[in-house]
Design a protein around this motif. Structure first.
Motif, PDB file in Angstrom:
ATOM      1  N   GLU A 119      -6.290  -1.724  -0.463  1.00 38.11           N
ATOM      2  CA  GLU A 119      -6.004  -1.569   0.972  1.00 38.11           C
ATOM      3  C   GLU A 119      -7.290  -1.509   1.779  1.00 38.11           C
ATOM      4  O   GLU A 119      -7.472  -2.223   2.778  1.00 38.11           O
ATOM      5  CB  GLU A 119      -5.164  -0.285   1.155  1.00 38.11           C
ATOM      6  CG  GLU A 119      -4.978   0.167   2.589  1.00 38.11           C
ATOM      7  CD  GLU A 119      -5.860   1.367   2.948  1.00 38.11           C
ATOM      8  OE1 GLU A 119      -6.272   1.463   4.096  1.00 38.11           O
ATOM      9  OE2 GLU A 119      -6.143   2.203   2.077  1.00 38.11           O
TER      10      GLU A 119
ATOM     11  N   TRP B 203       1.754  -8.008   5.719  1.00 35.39           N
ATOM     12  CA  TRP B 203       1.242  -6.898   4.891  1.00 35.39           C
ATOM     13  C   TRP B 203       1.396  -5.599   5.653  1.00 35.39           C
ATOM     14  O   TRP B 203       1.154  -5.545   6.858  1.00 35.39           O
ATOM     15  CB  TRP B 203      -0.232  -7.177   4.591  1.00 35.39           C
ATOM     16  CG  TRP B 203      -0.997  -6.141   3.835  1.00 35.39           C
ATOM     17  CD1 TRP B 203      -1.209  -6.097   2.495  1.00 35.39           C
ATOM     18  CD2 TRP B 203      -1.722  -5.015   4.379  1.00 35.39           C
ATOM     19  NE1 TRP B 203      -1.996  -5.019   2.165  1.00 35.39           N
ATOM     20  CE2 TRP B 203      -2.327  -4.337   3.303  1.00 35.39           C
ATOM     21  CE3 TRP B 203      -1.902  -4.516   5.671  1.00 35.39           C
ATOM     22  CZ2 TRP B 203      -3.099  -3.184   3.468  1.00 35.39           C
ATOM     23  CZ3 TRP B 203      -2.666  -3.373   5.847  1.00 35.39           C
ATOM     24  CH2 TRP B 203      -3.261  -2.714   4.747  1.00 35.39           C
ATOM     25  N   VAL B 204       1.817  -4.554   4.971  1.00 40.88           N
ATOM     26  CA  VAL B 204       1.914  -3.252   5.642  1.00 40.88           C
ATOM     27  C   VAL B 204       1.408  -2.142   4.722  1.00 40.88           C
ATOM     28  O   VAL B 204       1.732  -2.092   3.540  1.00 40.88           O
ATOM     29  CB  VAL B 204       3.350  -2.957   6.154  1.00 40.88           C
ATOM     30  CG1 VAL B 204       4.376  -2.990   5.038  1.00 40.88           C
ATOM     31  CG2 VAL B 204       3.419  -1.616   6.885  1.00 40.88           C
ATOM     32  N   HIS B 205       0.577  -1.297   5.297  1.00 40.63           N
ATOM     33  CA  HIS B 205       0.103  -0.089   4.621  1.00 40.63           C
ATOM     34  C   HIS B 205       0.582   1.109   5.419  1.00 40.63           C
ATOM     35  O   HIS B 205       0.434   1.144   6.634  1.00 40.63           O
ATOM     36  CB  HIS B 205      -1.431  -0.093   4.548  1.00 40.63           C
ATOM     37  CG  HIS B 205      -2.018   1.274   4.338  1.00 40.63           C
ATOM     38  ND1 HIS B 205      -2.682   1.958   5.324  1.00 40.63           N
ATOM     39  CD2 HIS B 205      -1.997   2.099   3.265  1.00 40.63           C
ATOM     40  CE1 HIS B 205      -3.069   3.140   4.860  1.00 40.63           C
ATOM     41  NE2 HIS B 205      -2.669   3.257   3.626  1.00 40.63           N
ATOM     42  N   SER B 206       1.167   2.074   4.726  1.00 41.11           N
ATOM     43  CA  SER B 206       1.587   3.293   5.415  1.00 41.11           C
ATOM     44  C   SER B 206       0.756   4.464   4.901  1.00 41.11           C
ATOM     45  O   SER B 206      -0.208   4.875   5.536  1.00 41.11           O
ATOM     46  CB  SER B 206       3.084   3.528   5.209  1.00 41.11           C
ATOM     47  OG  SER B 206       3.477   4.794   5.655  1.00 41.11           O
ATOM     48  N   LEU B 207       1.107   5.003   3.732  1.00 35.23           N
ATOM     49  CA  LEU B 207       0.413   6.167   3.191  1.00 35.23           C
ATOM     50  C   LEU B 207       0.127   5.944   1.707  1.00 35.23           C
ATOM     51  O   LEU B 207       0.344   4.855   1.177  1.00 35.23           O
ATOM     52  CB  LEU B 207       1.277   7.421   3.397  1.00 35.23           C
ATOM     53  CG  LEU B 207       1.603   7.771   4.854  1.00 35.23           C
ATOM     54  CD1 LEU B 207       2.719   8.806   4.918  1.00 35.23           C
ATOM     55  CD2 LEU B 207       0.369   8.273   5.592  1.00 35.23           C
ATOM     56  N   PHE B 208      -0.325   6.989   1.047  1.00 37.01           N
ATOM     57  CA  PHE B 208      -0.693   6.893  -0.366  1.00 37.01           C
ATOM     58  C   PHE B 208       0.544   6.930  -1.268  1.00 37.01           C
ATOM     59  O   PHE B 208       0.643   6.191  -2.245  1.00 37.01           O
ATOM     60  CB  PHE B 208      -1.621   8.084  -0.685  1.00 37.01           C
ATOM     61  CG  PHE B 208      -2.446   7.947  -1.933  1.00 37.01           C
ATOM     62  CD1 PHE B 208      -2.424   6.794  -2.703  1.00 37.01           C
ATOM     63  CD2 PHE B 208      -3.279   8.986  -2.317  1.00 37.01           C
ATOM     64  CE1 PHE B 208      -3.208   6.682  -3.845  1.00 37.01           C
ATOM     65  CE2 PHE B 208      -4.061   8.883  -3.451  1.00 37.01           C
ATOM     66  CZ  PHE B 208      -4.031   7.736  -4.225  1.00 37.01           C
TER      67      PHE B 208
ATOM     68  N   ASN C 121       1.977   8.985  10.911  1.00 40.67           N
ATOM     69  CA  ASN C 121       1.870   7.577  10.545  1.00 40.67           C
ATOM     70  C   ASN C 121       2.744   6.690  11.428  1.00 40.67           C
ATOM     71  O   ASN C 121       2.306   5.657  11.940  1.00 40.67           O
ATOM     72  CB  ASN C 121       2.264   7.451   9.068  1.00 40.67           C
ATOM     73  CG  ASN C 121       1.796   6.152   8.450  1.00 40.67           C
ATOM     74  OD1 ASN C 121       2.614   5.342   8.067  1.00 40.67           O
ATOM     75  ND2 ASN C 121       0.503   5.943   8.389  1.00 40.67           N
TER      76      ASN C 121
ATOM     77  N   LEU D 116       6.982  -7.884  10.632  1.00 35.82           N
ATOM     78  CA  LEU D 116       6.599  -8.441   9.324  1.00 35.82           C
ATOM     79  C   LEU D 116       7.414  -9.710   9.108  1.00 35.82           C
ATOM     80  O   LEU D 116       8.635  -9.641   8.975  1.00 35.82           O
ATOM     81  CB  LEU D 116       6.895  -7.430   8.226  1.00 35.82           C
ATOM     82  CG  LEU D 116       6.067  -6.148   8.222  1.00 35.82           C
ATOM     83  CD1 LEU D 116       6.709  -5.101   7.310  1.00 35.82           C
ATOM     84  CD2 LEU D 116       4.632  -6.422   7.790  1.00 35.82           C
TER      85      LEU D 116
ATOM     86  N   LEU E 286       1.223 -10.954   9.760  1.00 34.14           N
ATOM     87  CA  LEU E 286       0.399  -9.950  10.440  1.00 34.14           C
ATOM     88  C   LEU E 286       0.156  -8.787   9.484  1.00 34.14           C
ATOM     89  O   LEU E 286       0.963  -8.536   8.597  1.00 34.14           O
ATOM     90  CB  LEU E 286       1.117  -9.419  11.683  1.00 34.14           C
ATOM     91  CG  LEU E 286       1.504 -10.431  12.768  1.00 34.14           C
ATOM     92  CD1 LEU E 286       2.356  -9.749  13.833  1.00 34.14           C
ATOM     93  CD2 LEU E 286       0.263 -11.050  13.393  1.00 34.14           C
TER      94      LEU E 286
ATOM     95  N   PHE F 224      -0.177  -4.739   9.137  1.00 32.65           N
ATOM     96  CA  PHE F 224       0.172  -3.465   9.790  1.00 32.65           C
ATOM     97  C   PHE F 224      -0.497  -2.315   9.030  1.00 32.65           C
ATOM     98  O   PHE F 224      -0.397  -2.241   7.814  1.00 32.65           O
ATOM     99  CB  PHE F 224       1.683  -3.217   9.736  1.00 32.65           C
ATOM    100  CG  PHE F 224       2.506  -4.068  10.660  1.00 32.65           C
ATOM    101  CD1 PHE F 224       2.574  -5.440  10.495  1.00 32.65           C
ATOM    102  CD2 PHE F 224       3.253  -3.489  11.682  1.00 32.65           C
ATOM    103  CE1 PHE F 224       3.346  -6.226  11.333  1.00 32.65           C
ATOM    104  CE2 PHE F 224       4.026  -4.265  12.528  1.00 32.65           C
ATOM    105  CZ  PHE F 224       4.075  -5.640  12.359  1.00 32.65           C
ATOM    106  N   GLY F 225      -1.121  -1.417   9.750  1.00 32.12           N
ATOM    107  CA  GLY F 225      -1.629  -0.212   9.091  1.00 32.12           C
ATOM    108  C   GLY F 225      -3.010  -0.374   8.494  1.00 32.12           C
ATOM    109  O   GLY F 225      -3.311   0.214   7.461  1.00 32.12           O
TER     110      GLY F 225
END
Lengths: 291, 404
Positions: A42, A57-62, B103, B209, B215, B217-218
């Motif tokens: 990430e 692509w998406v990153h939120s938390l661990f 978040n 998405l 794209l 995100f985060g």
């Protein structure tokens, strides 16, 4: 085959995460949505405002990637777009089998149509090589260091693939970045099977394990050739395919001596006995999977 | 001048508060509902589950998650994929969501979540106070508090309209007092589907998405960029101050019902004493005010609907001519001996020309009954403050000395 992970990201030379992500994307194809928990992959691919990802692509938390993946899958279904994108979660060993354990267990029990790829480099590399539940027996890490009275991590790896099989996942496979075709094919198979599927990729980390940046693939292959990392597929709970090693099987010393994290086993008194214990772990894999 | 509430009594039915909320959530046409059961939120998610089982919510998936942490985490994915999202929780569940709350807000995902407010453990308590939501004050969620079941039901549609506005894009908590509102049966007009379709447009996010337009995100932000993300969140909160008022008025235009915007007032015009509070306690206070007005006590109520964003100007405007302000809080900031509404009201008045004394009472912790007598006693003490000044600035109410 088009690479969906652009070059120019900030991974180390010889980075296992970059290779694993590239192979996984080759298997999944461009019509996928990637969910990526916190970790090296990430951080090195998405320093705002840049991104290395040519797929959404998406990153939120661990600790929540599998839950985020559940939500993406549910949204695609609700919006009538389920046939438009595969849901691909890619996380490290800490994010998967330590802090993310509840999340992945819930997602698999609920039966979401997603594929989870664990990129296992056997410690928390992003924070500086601390032990995880995937760290192998006797590996020296910064929180399980070898010392005068310690040979390093005193527990074997958690058997995550077996846990995912126990969830009733229709497809569970182990693979290695040392065998790109194996990994690409298994991810492709996984995304094409309906329901929650799991691919566990062994991924040697040049920085954390201590080997030359040109040796990532060689180290990965040696883990397989010693029997320490067996490659197999489990479909509907049954082992359906195993990669045989046969006569070319190598002693575990050949694998251990390539890496700084096992160096103490060759210098400390009693090291030979410890290496014998690791050989016993490999022998058990050879027996169980008929390697 | 606040619009007059035109409640159509012929449309009223007697239902449980939780049912009214579940029905409202359904009528808002969510695409993904993700929730984990916890008392006293359970009836909301049970009713929604029954709607799902009966095929009454089209184009919707309900995720029976394994924890509140995953309940909200799933909605990160769903909202980013373009779905209108709903959840409900309370107390321990809300505290477990803490990391995800930041978040969702930081990613500017307009999720709406009902909170059936409940005390926080230890000691474990299933009964009502506001400590759960107040403890999430700084997570970047709008926090709206309702007085009764009609208001919390209608607030659901309002919250979506506020949160999904392109100038806002911040998530909302709509707060109802656990048990007191969630489990009470009283007459309400169930949120009307036809009017809601007119009031609340379909959710059409600009960024989703989608493999056709990939794209990210985060992403992580280094010190060159992080500040601006926070700054823009605060700008959105400031814009929400007006949006909350506008949406309350738009709601009135469509449905004929009105409960105030950021705040509401009751008999404040000539009031020397202004009581401030949030949630169902407001109903009790109104009864006490009516009683004391008959005795010529000049007391009025300032009901705070929006705790975040905090309505500084609206509060100043109401209290500027009062002789004393009394703030009731169902929460405490331990180590300060003050409730949050009290602290923030004082803070709003400092550095201004308004020199009205403000006193605070922490009340109703862990569901302790708030009696009419208690409110009357507080107002008696406020009259003393008017005469002799502040003796005790902030205090617990109804502490049982014999138990200490």
């Amino acid at each position: 085959m088009k690479s969906l992970l652009a070059p120019g990201h900030r991974g180390c030379a010889g980075c296992c995460d970059a290779m694993a992500a590239k192979f996984a994307l080759m298997g999944a194809g461009e019509d996928c949505i990637v969910i990526n928990p916190t970790g090296c992959l990430e951080v090195m691919t998405t320093p705002y405002p840049e991104t290395a990802w040519d797929v959404p692509w998406v990153h939120s938390l661990f600790e929540n990637a599998a839950a985020v993946g559940s939500g993406v899958e549910a949204a695609l279904k609700a919006l009538g777009k389920a046939d438009k994108a595969k849901v691909l979660v890619m996380g490290g060993d800490g994010a998967t089998l330590d802090i993310g354990m509840r999340s992945i267990s819930g997602a698999f029990e609920r039966g979401h149509d997603l594929t989870y790829v664990c990129i296992d480099n056997e410690a928390y590399m992003n924070t500086g090589v601390q032990r995880s539940g995937a760290t192998p027996f006797n590996a020296s890490t910064t929180t399980s260091p070898a010392g005068k009275v310690s040979f390093g991590n005193d527990r074997p790896k958690k058997n995550m693939p077996a846990i995912m099989v126990a969830h009733g996942a229709p497809y569970v496979a182990t693979t290695s970045i040392g065998y790109p075709k194996d990994m690409i094919n298994k991810v492709k198979k996984a995304v094409d099977i309906e329901g929650p599927t799991y691919v566990h990729a062994h991924a040697p980390c040049t920085t954390g394990w201590g080997f030359d940046t040109s040796k990532t693939v060689e180290v990965a292959k040696m883990a397989v050739q010693t029997g320490l990392w067996p490659l197999y597929e489990v479909e509907e709970g049954e082992v359906t395919k195993v990669r045989k090693i046969g006569k070319n099987i190598r002693p575990v010393e050949d694998y251990l001596k390539m890496q700084r994290r096992f160096k103490h086993l060759f210098t400390m008194e009693g090291g030979a006995e410890e290496i014998a214990k690791i050989q016993a772990l490999a022998n058990k894999n050879i027996e169980v999977y008929g390697l | 001048m606040a619009p007059e509430n035109k409640l159509d009594k012929s449309k009223m039915v007697v239902v449980e508060g939780s049912y009214a909320v579940a029905h409202a959530a359904k009528v808002c046409r969510p695409n993904v509902i993700s929730a984990y059961p916890i008392t006293p939120q359970t009836h909301i998610v049970e009713d929604l589950s029954q709607f799902m089982a009966d095929g009454e919510i089209p184009n919707c998936e309900y995720i029976n998650v394994e924890s509140e942490f995953s309940a909200l985490s799933a909605l990160v994915g769903s909202s980013a994929a373009g779905a209108r999202c709903y959840s409900a929780t309370t107390s321990q569940g809300l505290e477990l969501m803490h990391e995800v709350l930041f978040n969702i807000s930081g990613m500017r995902l307009p999720v709406v979540m009902t909170i059936a407010n409940r005390a926080v453990s230890a000691p474990i308590s299933i009964w009502n106070d506001h400590q759960d939501a107040i403890s999430q004050r700084d997570t970047g969620w709008l926090q709206l508090y309702a007085e009764n079941t009609q208001e919390i039901s209608d607030m659901t549609a309002q919250a979506y309209k506020i949160s999904e506005d392109k100038d806002i894009l911040m998530p909302s908590m709509t707060c109802m007092d656990g048990f007191i509102l969630s489990h009470v049966y009283e007459p309400v007009v169930l949120l009307e589907q036809d009017l809601t379709d007119e009031f609340l447009p379909a959710y059409e996010p600009e960024h989703v998405l989608d493999p056709k337009n990939p794209l990210s995100f985060g992403a992580f932000a280094d010190p060159n960029y992080y500040t601006e993300f926070r700054y823009l969140q605060e700008q959105a909160m400031q814009k929400a101050l007006k949006k909350i008022e506008d949406v309350a008025n738009e709601f009135y235009d469509v449905y004929g019902r009105y409960y105030g915007g950021l705040i509401d007032e009751y008999r404040t015009d000539d009031a020397d004493i202004i009581i401030m509070a949030m949630g169902s306690i407001v109903g009790t206070i109104k009864d006490v005010i009516d009683k004391l007005r008959d005795r010529n006590v000049k007391v009025g109520l300032l009901k705070v609907r929006s705790f975040r964003p905090f309505p500084v100007e609206a509060i100043k405007n109401v209290v500027k001519d009062a002789k004393v302000v009394v703030v009731l809080d169902k929460n405490i900031s331990l180590g300060l001996n003050e409730g949050a509404l009290f602290t923030e009201t004082k803070s709003s008045l400092y550095n201004t020309d308004i020199r009205v004394p403000v006193v605070g009472y922490m009340i109703g912790h862990g569901g302790r009954d708030i009696k009419i007598d208690t409110i009357e006693k507080i107002i008696d003490e406020a009259e003393e403050v008017m005469k002799t000044g502040i003796k005790i600035e902030s205090q617990f109410t109804d502490v049982k000395e014999e138990l200490l």
